[in-house]
Design a protein around this motif. Structure first.
Motif, mmCIF file in Angstrom:
data_model
loop_
_atom_site.group_PDB
_atom_site.id
_atom_site.type_symbol
_atom_site.label_atom_id
_atom_site.label_comp_id
_atom_site.label_asym_id
_atom_site.label_seq_id
_atom_site.Cartn_x
_atom_site.Cartn_y
_atom_site.Cartn_z
ATOM 1 N N VAL A 17 0.847 -1.202 0.000
ATOM 2 C CA VAL A 17 0.000 0.000 0.000
ATOM 3 C C VAL A 17 0.877 1.245 0.000
ATOM 4 N N GLY A 18 1.908 1.232 0.850
ATOM 5 C CA GLY A 18 2.836 2.364 0.883
ATOM 6 C C GLY A 18 3.543 2.560 -0.446
ATOM 7 N N SER A 24 7.712 4.422 -3.643
ATOM 8 C CA SER A 24 9.009 4.070 -3.062
ATOM 9 C C SER A 24 8.859 2.843 -2.174
ATOM 10 N N ILE A 25 9.639 1.798 -2.455
ATOM 11 C CA ILE A 25 9.606 0.595 -1.618
ATOM 12 C C ILE A 25 10.167 0.892 -0.226
ATOM 13 N N GLY A 28 7.521 2.842 1.617
ATOM 14 C CA GLY A 28 6.439 1.898 1.897
ATOM 15 C C GLY A 28 6.795 0.969 3.049
ATOM 16 N N GLY A 29 8.035 0.504 3.089
ATOM 17 C CA GLY A 29 8.489 -0.346 4.186
ATOM 18 C C GLY A 29 8.505 0.384 5.512
ATOM 19 N N GLN A 30 8.942 1.641 5.484
ATOM 20 C CA GLN A 30 8.930 2.446 6.703
ATOM 21 C C GLN A 30 7.506 2.643 7.207
ATOM 22 N N MET A 31 6.592 2.888 6.280
ATOM 23 C CA MET A 31 5.187 3.049 6.652
ATOM 24 C C MET A 31 4.644 1.760 7.274
#
Length: 59
Positions: A17-18, A24-25, A28-31
């Motif tokens: 989703v991020g 940006s992967i 998105g991973g941080q989110m």
């Protein structure tokens, strides 16, 4: 094992989703990690609040 797989699936979905919304992967991973951390913290607060509420219990 069931809980671990469920949490992993949630992280992968949130990362997707991020990625979809930011492109940006990494972001998105941080989110996804932030969402997991906030979810854990909010669940702990939620449980503490409900532990103080006596209505709806037998006895």
């Amino acid at each position: 094992m069931k809980s671990t797989l469920w949490a992993s699936l949630g992280l992968v979905v949130m990362c997707g989703v991020g990625l979809f919304f930011t492109g940006s992967i990494a972001l998105g991973g941080q989110m996804a990690l932030l969402n997991a951390g906030l979810g854990l913290a909010m669940y702990a607060v939620y449980e503490r609040i409900w532990a103080r509420i006596s209505w709806g219990r037998d006895g």
